[in-house]
Motif scaffolding. Structure first.
Motif, mmCIF file in Angstrom:
data_model
loop_
_atom_site.group_PDB
_atom_site.id
_atom_site.type_symbol
_atom_site.label_atom_id
_atom_site.label_comp_id
_atom_site.label_asym_id
_atom_site.label_seq_id
_atom_site.Cartn_x
_atom_site.Cartn_y
_atom_site.Cartn_z
ATOM 1 N N LEU A 139 0.827 -1.207 0.000
ATOM 2 C CA LEU A 139 0.000 0.000 0.000
ATOM 3 C C LEU A 139 0.864 1.261 0.000
ATOM 4 O O LEU A 139 0.500 2.270 -0.604
ATOM 5 N N ILE A 140 1.996 1.178 0.683
ATOM 6 C CA ILE A 140 2.891 2.332 0.760
ATOM 7 C C ILE A 140 3.691 2.502 -0.531
ATOM 8 O O ILE A 140 3.778 3.592 -1.091
ATOM 9 N N THR A 141 4.279 1.399 -1.013
ATOM 10 C CA THR A 141 5.228 1.480 -2.129
ATOM 11 C C THR A 141 4.559 1.431 -3.496
ATOM 12 O O THR A 141 5.165 1.845 -4.486
ATOM 13 N N LYS A 142 3.333 0.874 -3.542
ATOM 14 C CA LYS A 142 2.638 0.640 -4.827
ATOM 15 C C LYS A 142 3.508 -0.216 -5.755
ATOM 16 O O LYS A 142 3.499 -0.041 -6.979
ATOM 17 N N ASP A 143 4.231 -1.156 -5.163
ATOM 18 C CA ASP A 143 5.128 -2.037 -5.907
ATOM 19 C C ASP A 143 4.316 -3.196 -6.482
ATOM 20 O O ASP A 143 3.875 -4.087 -5.743
ATOM 21 N N VAL A 144 4.126 -3.203 -7.786
ATOM 22 C CA VAL A 144 3.284 -4.217 -8.431
ATOM 23 C C VAL A 144 3.914 -5.606 -8.309
ATOM 24 O O VAL A 144 3.214 -6.591 -8.044
ATOM 25 N N ASP A 145 5.231 -5.700 -8.491
ATOM 26 C CA ASP A 145 5.892 -7.000 -8.365
ATOM 27 C C ASP A 145 5.692 -7.593 -6.973
ATOM 28 O O ASP A 145 5.421 -8.789 -6.817
ATOM 29 N N ALA A 146 5.831 -6.759 -5.946
ATOM 30 C CA ALA A 146 5.645 -7.230 -4.573
ATOM 31 C C ALA A 146 4.196 -7.650 -4.332
ATOM 32 O O ALA A 146 3.929 -8.616 -3.613
ATOM 33 N N ALA A 147 3.279 -6.923 -4.927
ATOM 34 C CA ALA A 147 1.863 -7.270 -4.783
ATOM 35 C C ALA A 147 1.576 -8.630 -5.416
ATOM 36 O O ALA A 147 0.867 -9.462 -4.839
ATOM 37 N N LEU A 148 2.129 -8.877 -6.586
ATOM 38 C CA LEU A 148 1.938 -10.165 -7.249
ATOM 39 C C LEU A 148 2.629 -11.291 -6.481
ATOM 40 O O LEU A 148 2.120 -12.420 -6.413
ATOM 41 N N GLN A 149 3.755 -11.007 -5.881
ATOM 42 C CA GLN A 149 4.480 -12.006 -5.093
ATOM 43 C C GLN A 149 3.669 -12.432 -3.878
ATOM 44 O O GLN A 149 3.688 -13.601 -3.476
ATOM 45 N N LEU A 150 2.937 -11.500 -3.302
ATOM 46 C CA LEU A 150 2.134 -11.816 -2.118
ATOM 47 C C LEU A 150 1.124 -12.917 -2.428
ATOM 48 O O LEU A 150 0.882 -13.805 -1.615
ATOM 49 N N GLU A 151 0.550 -12.866 -3.613
ATOM 50 C CA GLU A 151 -0.412 -13.892 -4.008
ATOM 51 C C GLU A 151 0.257 -15.262 -4.063
ATOM 52 O O GLU A 151 -0.332 -16.271 -3.658
ATOM 53 N N GLN A 152 1.481 -15.315 -4.509
ATOM 54 C CA GLN A 152 2.222 -16.578 -4.530
ATOM 55 C C GLN A 152 2.539 -17.049 -3.112
ATOM 56 O O GLN A 152 2.472 -18.242 -2.806
#
Length: 224
Positions: A139-152
């Motif tokens: 939410l802070i960084t708006k890092d799309v890669d990190a967001a997708l990694q969370l799902e994994q």
């Protein structure tokens, strides 16, 4: 006037981060209360959920006011609408942490989780807290890669949830029906909590890219 508008938009984002941090802490403390039969800690988690509810109501009021006064378009409109949806995910996460704490309170002074499942439930609680911490960071960084990694990363929670059911179905289960129901519920609470953290991350992907995660194709591979 425009500066005030952007400050109001930023305050909505800040509220989401605070909600994520609160519910992440709540699930960690609820897990401790559950496994240690800690009644005062359980009561504190139950009472603290009111703060999360208050934050959601305040965020909704501000978001609706922004829609009414500023009539945002394009990315700003997406930010406001997506924030409303994320706040609902986070509020529900707080409710799930409260459910875990209420189960601890219900079975006090006994422990709701038998010793042979202690390690699995502990890992589920720690993972739930970690996933929500990752969601707060996204939410802070708006890092799309990190967001997708969370799902994994959520795959491990699904695996743990299956392990709980396998344990319950084992012929060697000796803890009775009531405990089986308790464990079934608590396993579901953690699994759903993790799903809400993933949902927040997915919505960040949509917020940044304008595409849903099942549509988004990253330009570069995910970072390891």
């Amino acid at each position: 006037m425009r500066e005030v508008y952007h400050e109001e938009l930023a305050s909505v984002g800040d509220a989401l981060v605070e909600m994520a941090r609160l519910v992440g802490s709540a699930i960690g403390r609820a897990t401790t209360a559950l496994l240690d039969a800690d009644l005062p800690l359980a009561e504190s988690v139950i009472a603290a959920d009111e703060k999360v509810d208050d934050l959601q109501r305040d965020l909704e009021d501000r978001a609706i006011a922004l829609l009414a006064r500023q009539q945002p378009v394009a990315t700003d409109l997406r930010t406001v609408v997506t924030s409303l949806r994320m706040s609902a995910d986070l509020e529900r996460s707080g409710d799930l942490a409260q459910h875990v704490a209420k189960l601890a309170r219900l079975r006090y002074p006994e422990r709701a989780v038998p010793g042979d499942l202690h390690r699995t439930i502990l890992e589920m609680g720690q993972l739930a807290q970690r996933l929500m911490a990752q969601a707060a960071e996204v939410l802070i960084t708006k890092d799309v890669d990190a967001a997708l990694q969370l799902e994994q990363d959520d795959d491990r929670m699904d695996e743990l949830h299956r392990m709980v059911f396998q344990h319950l179905m084992d012929d060697r289960w000796k803890h009775g029906v009531e405990t089986a129901v308790d464990v079934t519920l608590v396993g579901r609470y953690y699994e759903r909590f993790a799903d809400h953290a993933v949902s927040v991350a997915r919505r960040v992907v949509y917020l940044v890219t304008g595409e849903h995660t099942d549509e988004y194709v990253p330009d570069t591979p995910l970072t390891p």
